[in-house]
Scaffold this motif. Structure first.
Motif, mmCIF file in Angstrom:
data_model
loop_
_atom_site.group_PDB
_atom_site.id
_atom_site.type_symbol
_atom_site.label_atom_id
_atom_site.label_comp_id
_atom_site.label_asym_id
_atom_site.label_seq_id
_atom_site.Cartn_x
_atom_site.Cartn_y
_atom_site.Cartn_z
ATOM 1 N N ARG A 61 0.843 -1.211 0.000
ATOM 2 C CA ARG A 61 0.000 0.000 0.000
ATOM 3 C C ARG A 61 0.874 1.256 0.000
ATOM 4 N N PHE A 62 1.920 1.215 0.807
ATOM 5 C CA PHE A 62 2.807 2.394 0.823
ATOM 6 C C PHE A 62 3.573 2.517 -0.492
ATOM 7 N N LEU A 63 3.968 1.373 -1.026
ATOM 8 C CA LEU A 63 4.690 1.412 -2.310
ATOM 9 C C LEU A 63 3.799 1.983 -3.418
ATOM 10 N N ASP A 64 2.537 1.585 -3.376
ATOM 11 C CA ASP A 64 1.612 2.102 -4.408
ATOM 12 C C ASP A 64 1.481 3.615 -4.295
ATOM 13 N N ARG A 65 1.325 4.071 -3.045
ATOM 14 C CA ARG A 65 1.224 5.522 -2.864
ATOM 15 C C ARG A 65 2.506 6.201 -3.340
ATOM 16 N N PHE A 66 3.645 5.538 -3.036
ATOM 17 C CA PHE A 66 4.935 6.119 -3.431
ATOM 18 C C PHE A 66 5.004 6.257 -4.952
ATOM 19 N N ASP A 67 4.654 5.168 -5.621
ATOM 20 C CA ASP A 67 4.736 5.185 -7.090
ATOM 21 C C ASP A 67 3.799 6.238 -7.676
ATOM 22 N N GLU A 68 2.645 6.317 -7.063
ATOM 23 C CA GLU A 68 1.604 7.158 -7.638
ATOM 24 C C GLU A 68 1.825 8.643 -7.353
ATOM 25 N N ARG A 69 2.126 8.965 -6.096
ATOM 26 C CA ARG A 69 2.112 10.387 -5.771
ATOM 27 C C ARG A 69 3.444 10.949 -5.319
ATOM 28 N N VAL A 70 4.402 10.062 -4.992
ATOM 29 C CA VAL A 70 5.662 10.594 -4.478
ATOM 30 C C VAL A 70 6.753 10.564 -5.560
ATOM 31 N N ALA A 71 6.978 9.385 -6.099
ATOM 32 C CA ALA A 71 8.079 9.239 -7.059
ATOM 33 C C ALA A 71 8.010 10.265 -8.198
ATOM 34 N N PRO A 72 6.814 10.503 -8.754
ATOM 35 C CA PRO A 72 6.788 11.478 -9.865
ATOM 36 C C PRO A 72 7.178 12.890 -9.434
#
Ligand SMILES: Cc1ncc(COP(=O)(O)O)c(C=O)c1O
Length: 1015
Positions: free
Chosen positions: A183-194
């Motif tokens: 769940r945290f990885l998904d959030r990371f990919d979606e809203r943080v990494a970009p």
């Protein structure tokens, strides 16, 4: 990394001691310290000096050692006072030494020892964490502009590489744990990494974990140092805060509070940017995700290494806590800690609602502030209503409240925002932010009324959601609306505890106009199990779903909730005075008035009202109840009209003098005022009260006619000086009056309603005027000096002069040598709507006009306007000086009032609304026998009550009961006339159709109630 572990140096203490002496010339005892990949010794020289000797892993690339050395050197040079290790040169003056062992070169570095206890071993007070933030901020600030090729290395611990944790997930055995990380990885990919590549980057410490941060042993709120720069890196600046916060949050009861304390300290030294703080929650979590996945993967490759796993258990615990939190709330706390709005636009929403409160439509059938209201006792944990609510006995709670309302006359119960409550007993009220804490602070506004009470949206909206929430002590039927008014960021309102009927009627996407029905207060069976009420809440965060909006919050974060979920009181129309009561109690004021003031000051109503604020058509009392002011004609364009307040304040802040100096305002005002009058009335004089204006009119009259004889109307009032009391039958004929003076001749009030039945209507003017002719005749050759009358006698009972009356009287008086004075103190300034001045409705032009009351919208100002001839007669050598009359401030106010009347077309409004009211009153007259006569023009209105329509006998008691009943219902009006049986209404000129309908509804209700009681 695994390779590095194979090349960890393994010098004996003696060997290290020798190397220290050889390269640095330092003698001392050595104590080995833990290190994962290097060898560290604490060196004690015995002279109170300590160092760390580091023997660097032979596999560490040279560039990295160089980088660390350069970093320490830079810090030493730029922030020599920072408690970080400082480099000690070798005997040859170099920063590093080297030694070779088994063909492998090991570098040696000596740095100063930083004293202190690891933060991990302290209780991590807020003060300590703030201090840590500051220290890191200072350290990073000292590194601004520092760069080294070694800082550009590839580390799994680099926050930008946190996504690599996905590749290590397979090593996490527990599927639920894995899902949590996902769940945290998904959030990371979606809203943080970009967003990471867009953030500021710099060289940072990158590992301010609680073993690398030292605390002052004598002051545990102070960080004494930061050590171990082994992970320093060129990375996003915010990672520094995220990493420190991740470790500080381990086993911390309030990990977000810990992060906030660090961020707050950091921000004070090294200002963070909003977009950085917005990612902080996720970055904290991702540091932990990186940590637990690295541990898991290492465990898979090596035997258990306690050093590697040192923070694994608490890291998992913290991850679970973070997973249970709403990231928006955590971010709001972090934003607030850095001085940002909890959510962008939060302040603007609150200000917009405050500034536009007057244009919001009533949420209840009538404006909420008009109901007699009281606090609902949920703030008292022992109150039977609280106890029965908490025990899940809503019917009992309702009975307690209903009984209270019955005995006190309260109609609206208010459960305030921010109240500490014990009613929230369920599991759902346990805090997800702070361990062993319950959510207790109410973040909505509760309005308690009967089940079935309709609630309307004060502002246009789009329905965001409609649902039924089933939790016990939940919301029952719950509606969220989205508002997007012009000039305001969008916001949500949440409407909880409604009846289920709304579910079939409304759906997401529906458009609601302002004033539209939202729902009905639900009964306990439908509203989640509560005494019927509406929970109304604003959310400035529009991304929250209705069920995510926190109805009750943690006390610790009340300031955060105040922005995210601001008090909906203003939105709902509750006056702030309901909550903030100040000033002296009524009884004390009454007592002190008696002791200090003339005893014949009267007080309206048996139960006096203490007003503390006026706003437009409303007067607000000291308990926040709003009364619709239909009586006070002084605040002509509304209480505290902003244009008047502004003009007054601006001129008062600039200059206030008197007429002996030149000033623009008095001339401008005289121009504007005379322009509203017939051209003959061309000369103005200014005074401070209606009485002064009338007294001045008498001086003008005397100067012009040399005569004292007066013709006045019966039951008139013209002012408070003795000479005016002598002209006011209303005063001299009643209690304390000295009777009629010989020079005063009183004509009958030309009251058509009470005219002899035999008089044809069209002759009323002439017939009443005959009475004046008789008075003049009775003067036996003496001339009348003047005729003085209100153009619509007011105290006499809102009497409209019959057609032709003034024309006839003016002719007679003038023929006999007198002048005609029109007292427009009550009726002037466009109140009648059709004309500026009420005398105009009679087609006459007076010789002198006096004005007061409405002229300054409450500011003491009065005027006399006359002809050039009379002004010339007055100019007899004696100066007319009036200290305050015509001062620049008063004239500025007078100008502002004229501007508003003209600019807002208030005469037309007065006429339109007046006609609307007259029509409604006449409809009432058809139903209520007691209404003998309805009269009015514009917003000058009277309803005469009679006990017998034929005899027109006054219904004085009923009139009084209606005025009192209206006051109980929050509408102010008066009674007037010789028998006090005329309901008198003179609402402000800004009175709207809505206000008028409110007045009509209250009058209807009051008539109904009073007549029912009278039988
Ligand atoms: C018709 C009329 N004229 C004159 C006055 C006296 O005005 P003031 O009270 O400002 O002196 C009043 C006051 O009620 C009034 O109603």
């Amino acid at each position: 990394m695994n390779d590095m572990l194979k090349t960890t140096p393994d010098f004996t203490t003696e060997e290290a001691q020798a190397l220290l002496k050889q390269h640095f010339g330092v003698d001392g005892s050595l104590q080995p310290l833990d290190s994962e990949r290097d060898q560290n010794f604490k060196v004690n020289t015995g002279e109170g000096r300590c160092y760390i000797l580091k023997i660097v892993n032979g596999a560490e690339p040279e560039i990295e050692s160089d980088f660390q050395t350069a970093l320490l050197k830079h810090a030493g040079e730029n922030a020599g006072d920072l408690p970080v290790p400082h480099l000690q040169p070798t005997l040859s003056g170099a920063n590093l030494a080297a030694t070779t062992r088994r063909g492998m070169v090991h570098r040696l570095r000596l740095v100063t020892w930083v004293p202190g206890t690891p933060l991990a071993q302290s209780d991590r007070s807020d003060g300590a964490l703030h201090s840590l933030g500051r220290m890191l901020g200072r350290f990073d600030a000292s590194l601004k502009g520092f760069m080294h090729p070694g800082a550009l290395r590839d580390l799994d611990w680099d926050i930008r590489n946190a996504g690599r944790s996905a590749g290590r997930l397979a090593h996490v055995a527990d599927l639920q744990d894995r899902a949590l990380l996902q769940r945290f990885l998904d959030r990371f990919d979606e809203r943080v990494a970009p967003r990471l590549p867009m953030l500021r980057s710099a060289v940072i410490h990158n590992d301010a974990n609680d073993w690398n941060v030292l605390i002052d042993e004598d002051d545990r709120d102070r960080i004494s140092g930061i050590i171990d720069f082994g992970d320093a890196l060129y990375a996003p600046v915010i990672a520094e805060v995220a990493i420190a916060a991740a470790y500080a949050g381990l086993d911390h009861p309030d990990p977000i509070g810990a992060a906030a304390a660090i961020a707050n300290g950091y921000h004070a030294e090294y200002p963070l940017l909003e977009e950085e703080v917005d990612l902080l929650f996720d970055l904290i979590a991702m540091r932990l995700v990186t940590s637990v996945t690295i541990s898991a993967s290492r465990r898979a490759h090596t035997a258990d290494n306690p050093y590697l796993a040192i923070s694994e258990r608490p890291a998992w615990a913290l991850l679970r806590k973070l997973d249970a939190m709403n990231p928006r709330f955590a971010t709001a706390i972090l934003r607030k800690a850095c001085g940002f709005e909890t959510v962008a636009g939060a302040h603007a929403v609150a200000s917009w609602i405050g500034e536009n409160r007057k244009s919001l439509l009533p949420l209840l059938d009538r404006p909420a502030a008009t109901y007699p209201a009281a606090l609902v006792p949920y703030g008292d944990p022992t109150h039977p209503m609280t106890v029965s609510s908490a025990d899940g006995r809503p019917h009992d709670a309702r009975s307690v409240w209903e009984e209270h309302c019955r005995t006190t006359g309260v109609e609206l119960g208010i459960g305030p925002w921010g109240e500490a409550r014990t009613v929230y007993s369920g599991e759902m009220f346990v805090s997800r932010l702070i361990e062993e804490t319950r959510r207790t602070r109410h973040l909505g506004l509760d309005l308690f009324m009967a089940a079935g009470t309709k609630v309307h949206t004060p502002l246009a909206a789009t329905v965001a959601s409609v649902e039924i929430e089933k939790d016990p002590l939940g919301y029952g039927c719950l509606i969220a609306l989205r508002h997007e008014p012009d000039g305001c960021p969008p916001f949500l309102t949440l409407w909880g505890h409604l009846a289920h009927e709304a579910v079939g009627r409304l759906k997401a996407g529906d458009r609601l106009e302002a004033g539209a029905l939202v729902g009905e207060m639900g009964a306990p069976e439908e509203n989640g199990g509560w005494a019927p009420h509406l929970h109304l809440q604003i959310s400035t965060d529009t991304s929250l779903a209705a069920t995510d909006i926190l109805g009750v919050g943690e006390e610790r974060y009340l300031d955060v909730w105040a922005e995210l979920f601001p008090d909906a009181s203003t939105f709902a129309g509750i006056a702030r005075e309901f909550y903030d009561q100040s000033g002296r109690p009524h009884e004390e004021i009454i007592r002190r008035r008696k002791e200090l003031l003339l005893p014949n000051l009267s007080i309206s109503y048996e139960k006096p009202i203490k007003f503390v604020r006026g706003e437009g058509v409303w007067l607000i009392d000291d308990r926040g109840r709003a009364y619709l002011d239909c009586f006070n004609n002084v605040c002509h364009i509304g209480h505290a009209h902003p244009a008047v307040v502004e003009a007054l304040a601006r001129q008062a802040g600039t200059l206030n003098t008197n007429t002996r100096y030149l000033h623009d305002n008095i001339v401008a005002y005289a121009e504007r005022l005379t322009a509203t009058m017939p051209k003959e009335l061309a000369v103005a004089a200014f005074a401070n009260s209606g009485s002064e204006a009338n007294s001045l009119a008498l001086r003008l009259m005397r100067a012009h006619t040399g005569c004292e004889n007066a013709v006045v109307l019966d039951w008139a009032y013209h002012g408070t000086t003795q000479e005016l009391i002598d002209l006011s039958a209303y005063k001299f004929r009643r209690k304390g009056g000295k009777g009629q003076k010989p020079h005063v001749h009183v004509a009958a009030v030309p009251d058509s309603y009470h005219a002899p039945a035999a008089w044809p209507l069209e002759e009323h003017g002439k017939r009443f005027a005959e009475n004046v002719a008789e008075l003049i005749a009775a003067m036996r050759g003496e001339a009348p000096g003047f005729f003085l009358a209100e153009s619509i006698p007011s105290v006499a009972g809102q009497v409209f002069l019959p057609d032709g009356y003034l024309k006839e009287v003016y002719r007679m008086v003038r023929e006999a040598g007198g002048v005609c004075i029109a007292d427009e103190v009550q009726v002037g300034f466009g109140r009648v709507g059709s004309h500026w001045w009420a005398f105009e409705t009679q087609g006459v032009v007076p010789d002198i006009v006096t004005m007061g009351k409405p002229i300054g919208d409450g500011h003491p100002l009065a005027a006399v306007v006359t002809t050039r001839e009379i002004a010339a007669s007055f100019d007899n050598g004696m100066e007319y000086f009036n200290t305050f009359g015509g001062n620049p401030v008063s004239c500025a106010v007078g100008l502002a009032v004229l501007d508003v009347i003209e600019g807002e077309d208030l005469r037309r409004n007065a006429l339109d609304i007046g006609n609307h009211l007259l029509t409604a009153f006449r409809t009432m007259q058809e139903r209520y026998e007691v209404i003998g006569d309805v009269r009015g023009l514009g917003l000058f209105l009277g309803i005469e009550l009679v006990s017998d329509r034929r005899t027109r006998a006054p219904a004085t008691e009923i009139a009084r009961a209606v005025a009192n009943g209206a006051r109980q219902r929050g509408v102010l009006m008066g009674t007037e006339g010789p028998h006090d049986n005329v309901l008198k209404m003179r609402p402000p000129m800004i009175f709207s159709k809505r206000d008028a309908d409110h007045l009509i509804a209250v009058l209807e209700e009051t008539f109904g109630a009073v007549l029912a009681q009278a039988g």
